[in-house]
Motif scaffolding. Structure first.
Motif, PDB file in Angstrom:
ATOM      1  N   ILE A  98       6.801  11.077   0.865  1.00 37.50           N
ATOM      2  CA  ILE A  98       5.656  10.489   1.123  1.00 37.50           C
ATOM      3  C   ILE A  98       5.489   9.300   1.828  1.00 37.50           C
ATOM      4  O   ILE A  98       4.346   9.255   2.258  1.00 37.50           O
ATOM      5  CB  ILE A  98       5.232  10.077  -0.755  1.00 37.50           C
ATOM      6  CG1 ILE A  98       5.154  11.315  -1.377  1.00 37.50           C
ATOM      7  CG2 ILE A  98       3.977   9.324  -0.748  1.00 37.50           C
ATOM      8  CD1 ILE A  98       5.124  11.026  -3.047  1.00 37.50           C
TER       9      ILE A  98
ATOM     10  N   ALA B 239       0.924  -1.300   0.047  1.00 37.97           N
ATOM     11  CA  ALA B 239      -0.003  -0.020   0.138  1.00 37.97           C
ATOM     12  C   ALA B 239       0.773   1.047   0.099  1.00 37.97           C
ATOM     13  O   ALA B 239       0.585   2.353  -0.858  1.00 37.97           O
ATOM     14  CB  ALA B 239      -1.009   0.001   1.349  1.00 37.97           C
ATOM     15  N   MET B 240       1.823   1.220   0.830  1.00 36.29           N
ATOM     16  CA  MET B 240       3.002   2.233   0.992  1.00 36.29           C
ATOM     17  C   MET B 240       3.432   2.614  -0.448  1.00 36.29           C
ATOM     18  O   MET B 240       3.723   3.571  -1.075  1.00 36.29           O
ATOM     19  CB  MET B 240       3.803   2.202   1.757  1.00 36.29           C
ATOM     20  CG  MET B 240       3.229   2.382   3.280  1.00 36.29           C
ATOM     21  SD  MET B 240       4.455   2.013   4.628  1.00 36.29           S
ATOM     22  CE  MET B 240       5.646   3.117   4.097  1.00 36.29           C
TER      23      MET B 240
ATOM     24  N   LYS C 215       2.453   1.641  -3.532  1.00 39.46           N
ATOM     25  CA  LYS C 215       1.569   2.323  -4.328  1.00 39.46           C
ATOM     26  C   LYS C 215       0.992   3.805  -4.277  1.00 39.46           C
ATOM     27  O   LYS C 215       0.747   4.148  -5.146  1.00 39.46           O
ATOM     28  CB  LYS C 215       0.082   1.318  -4.366  1.00 39.46           C
ATOM     29  CG  LYS C 215       0.283  -0.080  -4.847  1.00 39.46           C
ATOM     30  CD  LYS C 215      -1.090  -0.693  -4.512  1.00 39.46           C
ATOM     31  CE  LYS C 215      -1.112  -2.120  -4.936  1.00 39.46           C
ATOM     32  NZ  LYS C 215      -2.324  -2.973  -4.883  1.00 39.46           N
ATOM     33  N   SER C 216       1.724   4.532  -3.280  1.00 41.86           N
ATOM     34  CA  SER C 216       1.473   5.752  -2.942  1.00 41.86           C
ATOM     35  C   SER C 216       2.582   6.391  -3.851  1.00 41.86           C
ATOM     36  O   SER C 216       2.244   7.612  -3.890  1.00 41.86           O
ATOM     37  CB  SER C 216       1.270   6.173  -1.589  1.00 41.86           C
ATOM     38  OG  SER C 216       2.762   5.887  -1.239  1.00 41.86           O
ATOM     39  N   LEU C 217       3.559   5.759  -4.380  1.00 40.99           N
ATOM     40  CA  LEU C 217       4.533   6.453  -5.309  1.00 40.99           C
ATOM     41  C   LEU C 217       4.343   6.261  -6.555  1.00 40.99           C
ATOM     42  O   LEU C 217       3.517   5.610  -7.081  1.00 40.99           O
ATOM     43  CB  LEU C 217       5.714   5.729  -4.677  1.00 40.99           C
ATOM     44  CG  LEU C 217       6.331   5.582  -3.452  1.00 40.99           C
ATOM     45  CD1 LEU C 217       7.564   4.766  -3.137  1.00 40.99           C
ATOM     46  CD2 LEU C 217       6.334   6.992  -2.567  1.00 40.99           C
ATOM     47  N   SER C 218       4.914   7.377  -7.355  1.00 40.65           N
ATOM     48  CA  SER C 218       4.900   7.219  -8.783  1.00 40.65           C
ATOM     49  C   SER C 218       5.742   6.038  -9.361  1.00 40.65           C
ATOM     50  O   SER C 218       6.542   5.489  -8.407  1.00 40.65           O
ATOM     51  CB  SER C 218       5.556   8.398  -9.329  1.00 40.65           C
ATOM     52  OG  SER C 218       6.767   8.450  -9.291  1.00 40.65           O
TER      53      SER C 218
ATOM     54  N   ARG D 185       8.945   4.535  -7.050  1.00 43.58           N
ATOM     55  CA  ARG D 185       8.946   3.265  -6.562  1.00 43.58           C
ATOM     56  C   ARG D 185      10.063   2.482  -7.073  1.00 43.58           C
ATOM     57  O   ARG D 185      10.862   1.782  -6.465  1.00 43.58           O
ATOM     58  CB  ARG D 185       7.702   2.492  -7.129  1.00 43.58           C
ATOM     59  CG  ARG D 185       7.537   1.124  -6.394  1.00 43.58           C
ATOM     60  CD  ARG D 185       6.190   0.710  -6.821  1.00 43.58           C
ATOM     61  NE  ARG D 185       5.518   1.005  -8.227  1.00 43.58           N
ATOM     62  CZ  ARG D 185       4.410   1.808  -8.398  1.00 43.58           C
ATOM     63  NH1 ARG D 185       3.974   2.493  -7.274  1.00 43.58           N
ATOM     64  NH2 ARG D 185       4.161   1.887  -9.493  1.00 43.58           N
TER      65      ARG D 185
ATOM     66  N   ASP E 278       5.064  10.459   5.369  1.00 42.44           N
ATOM     67  CA  ASP E 278       3.548  11.004   5.621  1.00 42.44           C
ATOM     68  C   ASP E 278       2.563   9.895   5.565  1.00 42.44           C
ATOM     69  O   ASP E 278       1.678  10.114   6.434  1.00 42.44           O
ATOM     70  CB  ASP E 278       3.395  12.115   4.490  1.00 42.44           C
ATOM     71  CG  ASP E 278       4.040  13.206   4.674  1.00 42.44           C
ATOM     72  OD1 ASP E 278       4.684  13.973   5.386  1.00 42.44           O
ATOM     73  OD2 ASP E 278       4.015  14.327   3.553  1.00 42.44           O
ATOM     74  N   SER E 279       2.849   8.872   5.026  1.00 43.96           N
ATOM     75  CA  SER E 279       1.986   7.747   4.832  1.00 43.96           C
ATOM     76  C   SER E 279       1.779   6.998   6.402  1.00 43.96           C
ATOM     77  O   SER E 279       0.831   6.408   6.568  1.00 43.96           O
ATOM     78  CB  SER E 279       2.111   6.918   3.641  1.00 43.96           C
ATOM     79  OG  SER E 279       3.122   6.265   3.945  1.00 43.96           O
TER      80      SER E 279
END
Length: 82
Positions: free
Chosen positions: A72, A25-26, A28-31, A35, A75-76
């Motif tokens: 990011i 999940a973490m 996937k929050s990246l481009s 990643r 923050d997550s």
């Protein structure tokens, strides 16, 4: 007394599942570029110059993408930058 048997594979995978799900999940929050840079840095132990050569960027671009990805990810999980 019976010898202690190791945990079953099923039990081990169940214990690791929340960690695996959180990591996915973490990430996937990246481009895609962020990643890739995170994976090359931490899984492949590559430095900025090596990553830059591998992904056809400058080391400065790699450094910027890495810094943004780390921000990011922090923050997550609610961590503040030091």
């Amino acid at each position: 007394m019976a010898p202690h048997s190791p945990p079953s594979v099923e039990h081990a995978s169940t214990d690791a599942e929340p960690t695996h799900l959180l990591r996915n999940a973490m990430l996937k929050s990246l481009s895609g570029v962020q990643r890739l840079i995170i994976l090359l840095r931490y899984a492949e132990q590559m430095n900025d110059d090596e990553i830059a050569l591998a992904v056809d960027m400058t080391a400065e671009q790699v450094e910027r993408h890495h810094a943004e990805a780390v921000r990011i990810l922090r923050d997550s999980v609610g961590l503040q930058a030091a």
